[in-house]
Design an enzyme around this catalytic site. Structure first.
Site, PDB file in Angstrom:
ATOM      1  N   LYS A   1      -8.423  13.293   4.718  1.00 16.86           N
ATOM      2  CA  LYS A   1      -7.572  12.271   5.081  1.00 16.86           C
ATOM      3  C   LYS A   1      -5.952  12.683   6.343  1.00 16.86           C
ATOM      4  O   LYS A   1      -6.287  13.652   7.326  1.00 16.86           O
ATOM      5  CB  LYS A   1      -6.728  12.266   4.180  1.00 16.86           C
ATOM      6  CG  LYS A   1      -6.655  13.776   3.572  1.00 16.86           C
ATOM      7  CD  LYS A   1      -5.592  14.064   2.217  1.00 16.86           C
ATOM      8  CE  LYS A   1      -6.807  14.180   0.906  1.00 16.86           C
ATOM      9  NZ  LYS A   1      -6.845  13.090  -0.153  1.00 16.86           N
ATOM     10  N   ARG A   2      -5.572  11.239   6.876  1.00 16.65           N
ATOM     11  CA  ARG A   2      -4.291  12.031   7.369  1.00 16.65           C
ATOM     12  C   ARG A   2      -4.093  13.072   7.499  1.00 16.65           C
ATOM     13  O   ARG A   2      -3.598  13.498   6.106  1.00 16.65           O
ATOM     14  CB  ARG A   2      -3.467  10.609   7.904  1.00 16.65           C
ATOM     15  CG  ARG A   2      -4.453   9.659   8.132  1.00 16.65           C
ATOM     16  CD  ARG A   2      -4.577   9.845   9.356  1.00 16.65           C
ATOM     17  NE  ARG A   2      -3.311   9.804  10.614  1.00 16.65           N
ATOM     18  CZ  ARG A   2      -2.869   9.142  11.432  1.00 16.65           C
ATOM     19  NH1 ARG A   2      -4.233   8.175  11.845  1.00 16.65           N
ATOM     20  NH2 ARG A   2      -2.332   9.203  12.230  1.00 16.65           N
TER      21      ARG A   2
ATOM     22  N   LYS B   1     -14.520   7.823  -3.130  1.00 14.68           N
ATOM     23  CA  LYS B   1     -16.042   8.620  -2.475  1.00 14.68           C
ATOM     24  C   LYS B   1     -16.654   9.836  -2.450  1.00 14.68           C
ATOM     25  O   LYS B   1     -17.647  10.157  -2.937  1.00 14.68           O
ATOM     26  CB  LYS B   1     -15.797   8.021  -0.885  1.00 14.68           C
ATOM     27  CG  LYS B   1     -15.498   6.887  -0.245  1.00 14.68           C
ATOM     28  CD  LYS B   1     -14.888   7.038   1.192  1.00 14.68           C
ATOM     29  CE  LYS B   1     -13.728   5.339   1.099  1.00 14.68           C
ATOM     30  NZ  LYS B   1     -13.288   5.616   2.455  1.00 14.68           N
TER      31      LYS B   1
ATOM     32  N   LYS C   1       0.650  14.441   2.068  1.00 16.38           N
ATOM     33  CA  LYS C   1      -0.839  14.928   1.431  1.00 16.38           C
ATOM     34  C   LYS C   1      -1.123  16.160   1.335  1.00 16.38           C
ATOM     35  O   LYS C   1      -1.666  16.945   0.120  1.00 16.38           O
ATOM     36  CB  LYS C   1      -2.085  14.681   2.440  1.00 16.38           C
ATOM     37  CG  LYS C   1      -1.566  12.949   2.081  1.00 16.38           C
ATOM     38  CD  LYS C   1      -2.455  12.523   3.598  1.00 16.38           C
ATOM     39  CE  LYS C   1      -2.418  11.043   3.908  1.00 16.38           C
ATOM     40  NZ  LYS C   1      -3.318  10.106   2.434  1.00 16.38           N
TER      41      LYS C   1
ATOM     42  N   HIS D   1       0.624  -1.171  -0.153  1.00 15.71           N
ATOM     43  CA  HIS D   1       0.496   0.049   0.331  1.00 15.71           C
ATOM     44  C   HIS D   1       0.820   1.336  -0.188  1.00 15.71           C
ATOM     45  O   HIS D   1       0.245   2.570   0.211  1.00 15.71           O
ATOM     46  CB  HIS D   1      -0.479  -0.199   0.917  1.00 15.71           C
ATOM     47  CG  HIS D   1      -1.685  -0.793   1.396  1.00 15.71           C
ATOM     48  ND1 HIS D   1      -3.180  -0.910   0.914  1.00 15.71           N
ATOM     49  CD2 HIS D   1      -1.981  -2.090   1.758  1.00 15.71           C
ATOM     50  CE1 HIS D   1      -3.719  -2.014   1.083  1.00 15.71           C
ATOM     51  NE2 HIS D   1      -3.113  -2.401   1.709  1.00 15.71           N
TER      52      HIS D   1
HETATM   53  C1  TH1 Z   1      -2.916   3.625   2.635  1.00 12.55           C
HETATM   54  C2  TH1 Z   1      -2.386   4.941   1.158  1.00 12.55           C
HETATM   55  O1  TH1 Z   1      -1.322   5.228   2.094  1.00 12.55           O
HETATM   56  C3  TH1 Z   1      -3.316   4.898   0.345  1.00 12.55           C
HETATM   57  O2  TH1 Z   1      -3.415   5.646  -0.579  1.00 12.55           O
HETATM   58  C4  TH1 Z   1      -4.333   3.993   0.330  1.00 12.55           C
HETATM   59  O3  TH1 Z   1      -5.458   4.256  -0.566  1.00 12.55           O
HETATM   60  C5  TH1 Z   1      -4.530   3.048   1.456  1.00 12.55           C
HETATM   61  O4  TH1 Z   1      -3.463   2.146   1.573  1.00 12.55           O
HETATM   62  C6  TH1 Z   1      -5.548   1.408   0.442  1.00 12.55           C
HETATM   63  O5  TH1 Z   1      -4.558   0.724  -0.177  1.00 12.55           O
HETATM   64  C7  TH1 Z   1      -1.918   3.128   3.262  1.00 12.55           C
HETATM   65  N1  TH1 Z   1      -2.027   3.164   5.062  1.00 12.55           N
HETATM   66  C8  TH1 Z   1      -1.233   2.824   5.530  1.00 12.55           C
HETATM   67  C9  TH1 Z   1      -1.059   2.624   6.843  1.00 12.55           C
HETATM   68  C10 TH1 Z   1       0.319   2.180   7.098  1.00 12.55           C
HETATM   69  C11 TH1 Z   1       1.068   1.466   6.331  1.00 12.55           C
HETATM   70  C12 TH1 Z   1       1.275   2.047   5.511  1.00 12.55           C
HETATM   71  C13 TH1 Z   1       0.013   2.427   4.835  1.00 12.55           C
HETATM   72  S1  TH1 Z   1      -0.800   2.489   3.102  1.00 12.55           S
HETATM   73  C14 TH1 Z   1      -0.081   1.873   9.267  1.00 12.55           C
END
Ligand code: TH1
Length: 800
Positions: A527-528, A639, A533, A348
């Site tokens: 978002k975070r 969304k 970002k 991810h």
């Molecule tokens: C997120 C990605 O940042 C985001 O772009 C993506 O849409 C989402 O995953 C689903 O695929 C991620 N969240 C995390 C959380 C942790 C570590 C790596 C990632 S990447 C704790």
């Protein structure tokens, strides 16, 4: 189920499940009673699905994730079961405020952001598609922290969703496994036997996950940690109560919090313990179920597909090899082959700081047998691929991405761009050795939660226009496209958005004491908070706009409400400075009489799934402005598009595919591409050059340095300004001018209301592909090799 039946069920549960008399029941009691009445409707399809899976000997999917960001469950269940009207009427008949009953439920916040929410959408789609599946995770006592703002600064408090009875789970005291840690490995007759030095119990808690129209239900099984010995009675009797309670405390610590702070050794050790605890319990449960049905362990990959959600569950790989080899007695190579035909890994992120590495020392200490196996797996990989330069063990640490790759049947990225970058960068060498292993699976979102439930106005309009059936066949939204040229349809689309915005304005007024004009453009970034970002670029644009408005107050500005939402990791100082800056800018801008209603900044604290459900239907503009190459996919972007908010964004993650589908003319593109961004970082003083070329940017940074937003403390934003000028890795300065200019293009289209509404409606009409049903179908076909189980009519009958 009729109103009266539901009402009777609520009254029965109120009395007999909770021992409450209606005259004294609080909202919470009623919410629990309604939840139980609805839950009862899920049990039958749940059992039927389990029976169908057993009797048909269907292959099962296991989704292992350290995060499931599921949010509230009651409304979701009501919507999936088609009980919306009955529930509203039953509440009315009992003189209850339906809205208040629904919002009384705490969010299950067992995740940080997109990764955890994706897992929750996938569970929803797996059930909707009647694919036999289990989600496995940890039952954290405290989910993601609660955020509040004190003088603009983020303050974190423990979240306590389990501080009240949880309506949706079934505790399975009989399903528990002993999970060992530490200790040593004994070699005996050529076999390795691990003698752990300590152990805890993993106890199962099951939540049924109902699919669309209640045709199928799967299980989310979360593990809670318990001590193997209850408490030390001897110590207790000597009066040492604290020591007597110690084993219980130590065990419970493992499932206490989501994502312990890993900046200390103790924090890192706890996180690895969590990962092993949950991976080992899940693998054992999977093998118990398999061996109860089948004799030949070698055929495991025919009946089981395991998906690792990022590397967080990666230790499941060595654990599976250990059980096959040490306990089932398979030869090492065969054990590895079976494990890697069963396991799949989703990546991810490519951000180096998020790629998990565990110190070899810690791994060898905590999991001595696994560390030995990791070395052997590494050797096996080198031996079988002749890829000798490549290793999962590097400079004293285990690289979990490489390890997961070696042990996987398929490895996937989460958007086309991201998958391409995986092949070009972090996994280039492994991709060369295994050219067919990496596949792309672009993320998706469940339309049940993210349109049907959260936006009743728009879903009503969709159904009136194209009929039902789109809820589990979202590509049907394409049938809306021809209606967009109909002025009557556009007017109704605009009216829905206007009503959603009015509703949100009321909430903002109530919650924040800020009055916002529902006719202004609602421009939303939720978002975070992270440098990549680029919320900082968004605030700089706010500052530049505010500065320009003050300079020319007579101009006909397009009124905007800038809405932010999101949390920063507690230890991430720069992200926390950005939060404070947004709040400080809000204070100055919102009280500036020269600005009035033309610009407002709103940052409600404690953004979560429920807040997203409130904000997204009311958004006009979706901010997806990450530095190209850094956001693996994004799912918020989908969304917003689905709910009729065009994107202003970069060519990053799934934005690329959203733009392809909604059409370039319905997307506000700006900024460097991933390739250009990489090249730009090499240009000496790229930030300085960009600042010199943009008076608006220079002015905005000067405001930070002058203390315009931190009166009495001009140094407060010195650090952020320094980052911008000298360490602008995320290229805020390089992209600022293009972003600011594109925002003016957004203004111009928004002024032409009809053009705007057409653009918004086309976003909805063309977002059907971003359903997580499409994503799951694709995983099923290309990774898991499973097909949906046919559910005959009446197999899981729902009383209607
Ligand atoms: C997120 C990605 O940042 C985001 O772009 C993506 O849409 C989402 O995953 C689903 O695929 C991620 N969240 C995390 C959380 C942790 C570590 C790596 C990632 S990447 C704790």
């Amino acid at each position: 189920m009729t109103r009266d039946e539901l009402k009777a069920e609520m009254l029965r549960h109120l009395q007999y499940s909770f021992g409450k008399d209606p005259a004294h029941a609080q909202v919470r009691d009623w919410r629990m009673a309604l939840s139980m009445a609805v839950r009862d409707r899920i049990v039958e399809p749940w059992f039927a699905a389990t029976r169908a899976t057993y009797s048909g000997q269907h292959k099962r999917v296991y989704y292992l994730s350290l995060e499931f960001l599921i949010g509230r469950l009651l409304e979701d269940a009501i919507v999936n079961l088609g009980l919306g009207q009955a529930a509203r009427e039953a509440c009315a008949a009992l003189d209850l405020d339906f809205e208040a009953v629904m919002t009384d439920e705490p969010d299950a916040a067992l995740g940080n952001g997109g990764l955890g929410r994706l897992a929750a959408c996938f569970l929803d789609s797996l059930s909707t598609l009647s694919i036999p599946a289990h989600g496995y995770g940890i039952r954290y006592e405290h989910g993601l922290f609660k955020q509040s703002f004190h003088e603009g600064r983020q303050v974190e408090q423990a979240e306590d969703w389990l501080n009240q009875p949880h309506a949706w789970e079934f505790e399975r005291a009989e399903s528990s496994y002993e999970i060992g840690f530490w200790g040593e490995v004994e070699e005996k007759d050529g076999r390795a036997i691990w003698h752990p030095g300590d152990a805890v119990l993993a106890r199962a808690y099951d939540t049924p996950v109902i699919g669309w129209q209640g045709r199928w239900a799967n299980t989310l099984r979360l593990w809670g940690a318990k001590p193997t010995k209850l408490f030390d009675l001897a110590r207790f009797n000597t009066g040492d109560f604290t020591a007597a309670a110690q084993p219980e405390e130590a065990a419970r610590t493992i499932s206490r919090v989501l994502y312990p702070d890993d900046t200390t050794d103790a924090g890192r050790e706890l996180r690895l313990k969590q990962e092993y605890f949950f991976a080992a319990a899940s693998i054992r449960d999977i093998l118990r179920r398999y061996t109860s049905e089948y004799d030949d362990i070698r055929r495991l990959p025919h009946k089981v597909a395991i998906q690792l959600n990022d590397t967080h569950p990666a230790i499941a790989g060595p654990e599976l090899v250990r059980i096959l080899h040490d306990e089932h007695g398979l030869a090492f190579d065969e054990a590895v082959q079976i494990a890697s035909a069963t396991l799949n890994y989703t990546n991810h992120t490519l951000l180096p700081e998020a790629l998990e590495r565990w110190s070899e020392g810690l791994m060898r200490h905590l999991l001595p047998r696994h560390m030995r196996l990791i070395e052997q797996i590494d050797d096996w990989h080198a031996r079988t691929t002749k890829g000798r330069t490549l290793s999962a063990i590097d400079q004293g640490s285990v690289k979990m991405g490489e390890l997961s790759f070696m042990l996987a049947n398929r490895v996937n990225g989460v958007s086309a761009l991201h998958t391409g970058l995986m092949k070009k960068t972090v996994f280039a060498e492994l991709d060369r050795l295994h050219p067919d292993r990496i596949v792309n699976q672009t993320n998706g979102v469940t339309p049940r939660r993210w349109l049907l439930a959260c936006n009743p106005g728009l879903s009503g309009l969709v159904t009136e226009t194209i009929g039902t059936g789109w809820e589990d066949d979202l590509e049907r939204l394409g049938q809306l496209d021809p209606h967009v040229s109909d002025a009557g349809f556009r007017a109704r689309f605009a009216a829905v958005k206007r009503a959603n915005k009015a509703h949100l304005s009321d909430w903002i007024g109530r919650e924040m004491g800020i009055s916002v004009d529902p006719d202004a453009m609602f421009d939303v970034q939720i978002k975070r908070i992270h440098e990549y970002k680029r919320q900082l670029m968004n605030v700089l644009d706010v500052i530049a706009t505010w500065h320009a408005m003050r300079g020319e107050p007579g101009l006909d500005w397009v009124p905007r409400v800038k809405i932010f939402g999101g949390k920063a990791a507690p230890g991430y100082q720069t992200a926390k400075e950005i939060i404070r800056l947004i709040n400080d800018v809000a204070t100055v801008v919102n009280s500036d009489p020269a600005i009035g209603d033309r610009l407002k900044v709103v940052y409600p604290p404690n953004y979560n799934v429920s807040m997203a459900e409130r904000l997204i239907p009311a958004a006009d503009l979706s901010e997806q402005i990450s530095t190209a190459g850094k956001e693996a996919s994004g799912t918020g972007n989908m969304k917003f598009a689905l709910n009729g908010a065009p994107t202003i964004g970069t060519l990053d993650g799934a934005n690329v595919e959203i733009r392809e589908r909604v059409g370039a003319g319905n997307f506000f593109l700006f900024g460097l591409t991933a390739e250009e961004a990489m090249a730009r970082r090499e240009v000496p003083d790229h930030a300085g050059r960009a600042i010199a070329a943009s008076p608006e940017l220079a002015q905005a940074i000067a405001h930070l340095e002058r203390g315009t937003f931190s009166p009495g403390e001009p140094d407060r934003y010195r650090h952020l300004a320094q980052i911008l000028r000298h360490h602008d890795y995320f290229l805020v300065c390089s992209d600022f001018a293009a972003y600011h200019a594109k925002q003016r293009a957004v203004d111009a289209v928004f002024r032409d209301r009809d053009a705007w509404v057409a653009m918004a409606a086309r976003n909805t009409a063309r977002s059907g592909w971003f359903s997580s049903d499409r994503t799951i179908r694709s995983y099923a076909a290309e990774i898991w090799d499973v097909t949906p189980v046919e559910v005959g009519p009446g197999a899981c009958v729902l009383a209607s």
